[in-house]
Design an enzyme around this catalytic site. Structure first.
Site, PDB file in Angstrom:
ATOM      1  N   SER A 185       0.835  -1.191   0.000  1.00  0.00           N
ATOM      2  CA  SER A 185       0.000   0.000   0.000  1.00  0.00           C
ATOM      3  C   SER A 185       0.876   1.250   0.000  1.00  0.00           C
ATOM      4  O   SER A 185       1.689   1.447  -0.902  1.00  0.00           O
ATOM      5  CB  SER A 185      -0.966  -0.053   1.180  1.00  0.00           C
ATOM      6  N   GLU A 304      -9.341  -5.900  -3.394  1.00  0.00           N
ATOM      7  CA  GLU A 304      -8.753  -4.873  -2.534  1.00  0.00           C
ATOM      8  C   GLU A 304      -9.835  -4.049  -1.828  1.00  0.00           C
ATOM      9  O   GLU A 304      -9.747  -3.726  -0.640  1.00  0.00           O
ATOM     10  CB  GLU A 304      -7.876  -3.933  -3.366  1.00  0.00           C
ATOM     11  N   HIS A 398      -7.595  -5.839   0.677  1.00  0.00           N
ATOM     12  CA  HIS A 398      -6.351  -5.096   0.809  1.00  0.00           C
ATOM     13  C   HIS A 398      -5.630  -5.491   2.095  1.00  0.00           C
ATOM     14  O   HIS A 398      -6.225  -5.560   3.172  1.00  0.00           O
ATOM     15  CB  HIS A 398      -6.687  -3.607   0.844  1.00  0.00           C
TER      16      HIS A 398
END
Length: 481
Positions: A185, A304, A398
């Protein structure tokens, strides 16, 4: 006997934890307070004697995650000013030439730390890697844009940590010429920024971008976020004014002014094209050949969006009208959305919007980067993580892959996302691929080429799929993105 290692600033005493030597909380830069606040990282003061390195050092000032994410993403806070510290796990400080992996944590550049137990480096050290994890400045103190302070201070911290690794990792058994930087990320797009920065020359050989893309904003856009925080504080948008504000009050104002999610938009902290540490947009720089000699491993998770859409019930509040308005807002053609609907019969409007947002913001930019690097001298590898978590409908959301990469499925922080019965065989496969990539530059599947091979990690055995969901990729390309 607990191990002692000599670094350039002094000796540190770690702890033997099983067969692994662990050193925590080693300063790589001076505490960013007083004259060092809102300034580039400076060298720490040397020390006499042996410094104890048994516990994690202070974490960067930050707010906790807001509910309900606070229940899914543990974010320890360790008090103290010296947040520019790192940790080292090594199989043998007396060894030489071991591959080195440096972990840059995510958290939207305003959350997270190296103390999250999912990031424990013992499995990497067990398998012959020196694992280093890093803290860096977050939020307005790391990524604010001021007229009287340099930009990208958090990125400068990360680069300073890499420079420390270059100079010191041999003392822990690592090879300074065999460094792989990996992150997820915000950690991944920080690494993309490093790759585009002239300051990273000679500091890394390989990189892994997990669910993060090359991205940066203009100084003007970054200043808008800083001004939002300044307006909450009632002070000028200058580093000098912010430095005079009580830190707790500063964090409250930051939390009120910056609350957007990565997929939902809103004010955010970003890397900034500043003409110095980041001379140009990293997406353009990497696509045009910068860091072409650095081997890359790239990838995303299939769903995600579920981390942001599911826990608070957003996914159920998205109606057909909401979907249509979102498509207009993001400039997504109806024909592109139609391909996604056809591939997902029975999907709700929220699931369709989430799939589109995942690909628009994460998968497609990485596919385009991989395509642009086909002629690069260094190979590019691509993966997709699709194992669905049984926890609360999170699916392949995610951040879910991190516990598999670190092989830390049984620690409580990981279990919050994966549940207690996540498949160890999948962790074995992913963890081994990351180790092999760091050690040899080859994770175990074909490098990216015109057939677009993707290693898929899902409910079945890991397998290479050529150009998965290519009709969706073509739908995006037809719209000129």
């Amino acid at each position: 006997m607990d191990p002692i290692v000599t670094t350039e600033y002094g000796r540190v005493r770690g702890r033997m934890e099983g067969a692994v030597a662990v050193f925590r909380g080693i300063p790589y830069a001076a505490p960013p307070v007083g004259p060092h606040r809102f300034r580039p990282p400076a060298a720490p003061a040397p020390w006499d004697g042996v410094r104890e390195a048994a516990v994690f050092g202070p974490t960067a000032p930050k707010n906790p995650y807001a509910p309900p994410l606070d229940q899914l993403l543990p974010d320890p806070e360790v008090a103290g000013d010296g947040c520019l510290n790192l940790n080292v796990w090594t199989p043998d400080p007396g060894a030489a030439g071991l591959p080195v992996m440096v972990w840059i944590h995510g958290g939207s550049l305003r959350y997270g730390s190296s103390a999250v137990e999912t990031y424990d480096g013992a499995a990497f050290a067990r398998d012959g890697v020196v694992l280093v994890s890093v803290n860096y400045r977050l939020g307005i103190e790391g990524f604010g844009m001021f007229p009287d302070a340099p930009a990208n201070l958090g990125l400068r911290d990360q680069l300073a940590a890499l420079a420390w690794v270059r100079r010191n990792v041999a003392a822990f058994g690592g090879d300074p010429d065999l460094v792989t930087v990996f992150g997820e990320s915000a950690g991944a797009f920080s690494i993309a920024g490093m790759l585009a920065s002239p300051y990273s020359a000679g500091l890394l050989r390989r990189a892994v971008l997990q669910s993060g893309v090359p991205s940066a904003v203009t100084p003007a856009k970054a200043r808008r976020t800083t001004r939002r925080v300044a307006a909450r504080l009632g002070v000028p948008a200058t580093a000098a004014a912010f430095a005079a504000v009580d830190r707790a009050r500063l964090l409250r104002a930051q939390g009120e002014a910056v609350s957007g999610s990565p997929l939902g938009g809103g004010a955010a902290f970003d890397l900034v094209v500043d003409g110095d540490v980041l001379p140009e947009d990293p997406a353009r720089a990497l696509s045009e050949g910068r860091a072409g000699d650095v081997e890359l491993l790239l990838g995303t998770n299939t769903e995600e969006y579920r981390l942001w859409f599911v826990p608070g019930g957003t996914i159920d509040r998205i109606t057909p009208l909401t979907l249509r308005l979102a498509l207009i807002r993001f400039g997504v053609r109806g024909r592109t959305a139609a391909v996604y609907r056809a591939n997902r019969p029975g999907a709700s409007p929220g699931e369709i919007l989430g799939a589109l947002a995942t690909d628009l913001l994460l998968r497609m930019p990485l596919v385009r980067l991989a395509d642009a690097r086909r002629a690069a001298p260094a190979a590019t590898y691509f993966y997709e993580f699709g194992w669905p978590s049984p926890v609360g409908g999170l699916g392949a959301c995610h951040g879910l892959e991190i516990g598999f990469v670190f092989d830390t499925l049984r620690v409580p922080a990981t279990v919050r996302l994966t549940g207690p019965d996540a498949p160890e065989r999948l962790a074995d496969a992913m963890h081994r691929a990351w180790v092999d990539f760091a050690a040899k530059g080859d994770p175990g599947w074909p490098a990216w080429d015109g057939s677009r091979p993707v290693m898929t990690y899902g409910s079945a055995e890991p397998a290479v799929v050529r150009a998965p969901r290519d009709d969706e990729r073509r739908a995006w390309e037809r719209r000129g993105r």
